[in-house]
Design a protein around this motif. Structure first.
Motif, PDB file in Angstrom:
ATOM      1  N   SER A 196       1.388   5.338  -4.563  1.00 34.12           N
ATOM      2  CA  SER A 196       0.545   6.556  -4.426  1.00 34.12           C
ATOM      3  C   SER A 196      -0.369   6.670  -5.549  1.00 34.12           C
ATOM      4  O   SER A 196       0.165   6.781  -6.872  1.00 34.12           O
ATOM      5  CB  SER A 196       1.380   7.599  -4.079  1.00 34.12           C
ATOM      6  N   GLU A 227       1.136   7.484  -9.441  1.00 38.71           N
ATOM      7  CA  GLU A 227       2.242   8.475  -9.254  1.00 38.71           C
ATOM      8  C   GLU A 227       3.537   7.647  -9.830  1.00 38.71           C
ATOM      9  O   GLU A 227       3.906   6.674  -9.313  1.00 38.71           O
ATOM     10  CB  GLU A 227       2.489   9.076  -7.931  1.00 38.71           C
ATOM     11  N   ARG A 233       0.837  -1.296   0.027  1.00 40.19           N
ATOM     12  CA  ARG A 233       0.007   0.067   0.022  1.00 40.19           C
ATOM     13  C   ARG A 233       1.097   1.265   0.008  1.00 40.19           C
ATOM     14  O   ARG A 233       0.485   2.078  -0.700  1.00 40.19           O
ATOM     15  CB  ARG A 233      -1.127  -0.019   1.219  1.00 40.19           C
ATOM     16  N   ASP A 234       1.881   1.422   0.646  1.00 39.62           N
ATOM     17  CA  ASP A 234       2.936   2.637   0.753  1.00 39.62           C
ATOM     18  C   ASP A 234       3.778   2.759  -0.179  1.00 39.62           C
ATOM     19  O   ASP A 234       4.575   3.703  -0.480  1.00 39.62           O
ATOM     20  CB  ASP A 234       3.410   2.540   2.090  1.00 39.62           C
ATOM     21  N   ARG A 238      -2.430   9.528  -7.508  1.00 34.52           N
ATOM     22  CA  ARG A 238      -3.003  11.158  -7.596  1.00 34.52           C
ATOM     23  C   ARG A 238      -4.387  11.330  -8.034  1.00 34.52           C
ATOM     24  O   ARG A 238      -4.982  10.918  -8.888  1.00 34.52           O
ATOM     25  CB  ARG A 238      -2.259  12.009  -8.479  1.00 34.52           C
TER      26      ARG A 238
END
Length: 586
Positions: free
Chosen positions: A95, A233, A91-92, A97
């Protein structure tokens, strides 16, 4: 788990628990989850990098173009794609947008209307009523039905009960059936050609007119975006590379430049007793084009479904005659032409949205007229529709997309089906030379000019600022992904409209994922096919589990991303990261 055997050439193991043929998102998701679940997994990809239609390519050391990741929906905190990534500890690492979800992430333009599509069913409903005030009753009926069907579909996907939904609205149950088309739903609501066009304008997300797709698949696509539209991203390759990192961290292996010639099938045995105790054919591994054989009791094909059945598995040697006949007769969804454009200037005044331009308020009639002109006169002299996707607006400041002050965007449209439109008698998979064929090059020139002329009518002149221009045709798609008909959208008709195979096939140990499987087209849908296949093999409801927060594997095993981390390099697989030929930026 079987002990690994080493081949005499030292080139890697020759036995695995699971082999995945192809590395699109469906194949990578299934492979990564199976590896996290403790299986030994090998992914084989014929191209230089993994990703299928989610991969990128680079030009002039300045520009990076996404092939198929134009935007993703449902990437908020409770979204399906973030849940799939989270279940692998990713998940991290990715990212998303947001596009302009308030004012409109898609702008639909027709001769008499402009509709900005916002996130949320209620806001979308209001915009439709404002654009079509004389058809308010039909719009109300349509939105009510679409919301109910999409809610039922999502609930079923996440393993929730839909009984109460169907009790409250028996009409919802009828319209979730795969026999009900989007076109029939528009008829049912009594909507005009203009209203049909505004509701179906984003058909480029799945490559067919309303009569060629089920109502459930259309509203599933729409609901996906109405939950918020996003762009990853760093581009689509970041999603691919993250899945490759998970696959390899959890013990799996990716081999690129490894083309599969055939899937090995052990013949079944007939029923000798009359009790129905015969054995079906069984998958036992694969053979590569260089003759290497690799064994596995389970094979997942992320290759084109028609090629899987008819070529990789040998048709009748593996599958029942009716499946082979239906697959041989299957038609494909529309092919796409994509013009990749880079400019040495920015494009002012554009929203952070895709533009869906249509030259008629009756898109279905315009599309049919285009095909008829081509069949009758051999002429394509105008475009009925054009989609604009602006990567430099969706991912501003990304160094790989384009230099500061430049623009990077795509122009996409459909074209008549078949190789003959391109002046060819065969395609890339047939071995037909085409890239320097004079007729092919002339058709590319004509189509490029037509797209540019149309685009400048919509957003104004930009030709004098072009620094890179490149047309990808259905032959390009066929070359890189081996897709039948050069389409990224899979089958249109597998016996009937809306009928598609499930992930489990008639061959024991053989599963299929990707664009032609029953869960629909698009990156979200193919990732879902990977979850369903992995869930069946692990015997657990994976999608429901990860949506509730479950994590498989140990995220601490994921690699550290150092300075200069390159998703395209990672997507080659660990064994080929030092190979020559990878394009760079800068």
């Amino acid at each position: 788990m079987r002990a690994a055997q080493q081949p005499t050439d030292g080139g890697g193991r020759d036995r695995y628990d699971v082999i995945v043929v192809g590395s699109g998102l469906g194949g990578l998701v299934s492979a990564a989850y199976l590896a996290a679940g403790g299986r030994s997994v090998l992914v084989l990809e014929q191209h230089d990098v993994a990703g299928g239609n989610a991969h990128v390519f680079r030009r002039r050391r300045k520009y990076e173009f996404d092939v198929g990741t134009h935007y993703l929906g449902d990437c908020g905190p409770d979204g399906i794609i973030p849940a799939i990534l989270s279940g692998l500890g990713l998940r991290d690492r990715v990212s998303f947008r947001p596009m302009d979800n308030e004012h409109g992430f898609d702008r639909i333009i027709t001769p008499t209307a402009t509709l900005d599509v916002p996130a949320g069913w209620a806001a979308y409903h209001d915009r439709l009523r404002a654009a079509l005030p004389e058809e308010a009753e039909g719009i109300d009926r349509y939105v009510e039905l679409a919301r109910a069907v999409s809610a039922a579909n999502r609930a079923g996907l996440l393993g929730k009960s839909v009984v109460e939904l169907f009790r409250a609205s028996p009409e919802t149950m009828r319209w979730t059936r795969r026999t009900r088309t989007f076109g029939q739903a528009l008829d049912h609501c009594g909507l005009s050609p203009k209203a049909r066009t505004l509701l179906a304008a984003q058909a480029g997300n799945y490559g067919t007119m309303p009569d060629g797709i089920t109502f459930g698949e259309h509203v599933g696509m729409l609901d996906h975006y109405l939950r918020g539209a996003y762009y990853p991203e760093g581009g689509g390759q970041v999603v691919v590379a993250s899945l490759v990192e998970a696959l390899e961290a959890y013990g799996g292996e990716l081999r690129t430049r490894s083309e599969v010639r055939r899937i090995l099938i052990e013949p079944g045995s007939p029923d000798q007793s009359g009790t129905g105790a015969g054995q079906p054919p069984r998958a036992t591994g694969v053979e590569l084009v260089d003759g290497t054989r690799i064994s596995a009791p389970l094979v997942i094909s992320n290759a084109d479904y028609r090629r899987t059945v008819l070529e990789l598995c040998g048709g009748e040697r593996a599958f029942p005659a009716d499946v082979v006949e239906r697959t041989r007769a299957a038609t494909m969804r529309g092919a796409v032409v994509a013009l990749y454009v880079a400019l040495d200037t920015e494009l002012p005044g554009l929203p952070n949205a895709n533009l869906w331009w249509h030259d008629s308020d009756d898109m279905e009639a315009a599309h049919a007229a285009m095909l008829e002109r081509w069949r009758r006169d051999g002429v394509l002299d105008s475009l009925p529709h054009l989609m604009f996707s602006f990567a430099s607006l969706k991912d501003p400041g990304a160094g790989a997309v384009c230099p500061p002050g430049h623009s990077n965007f795509q122009l996409l449209t459909g074209c008549p089906p078949g190789h003959d439109f391109w002046g060819l008698s065969g395609g890339a998979v047939d071995g037909a030379p085409y890239r320097r064929n004079p007729a092919y090059l002339e058709r590319k020139r004509q189509v490029t000019e037509l797209i540019l002329t149309t685009a400048e009518k919509v957003i104004g002149p930009f030709r004098e600022h072009i620094t890179h221009l490149e047309l990808a045709t259905p032959l390009s798609q066929e070359r890189y992904t081996r897709s039948s008909g050069g389409t990224p959208y899979g089958m249109a008709n597998w016996g009937t409209v809306g009928r598609r195979p499930d992930v489990r096939t008639e061959v024991d140990g053989l599963y299929v994922v990707g664009q032609s499987v029953r869960y629909g087209s698009g990156l979200n849908a193919v990732a879902t096919t990977g979850m369903v296949a992995a869930g069946q093999l692990l015997d657990r409801p994976l999608l429901a589990e990860v949506a509730a927060g479950a994590v498989l594997g140990d995220p601490a095993r994921l690699p550290v991303r150092g300075p200069g981390w390159d998703p395209l390099l990672v997507s080659r697989g660990r064994a080929r990261q030092d190979a020559k030929g990878l394009a760079r930026i800068g």
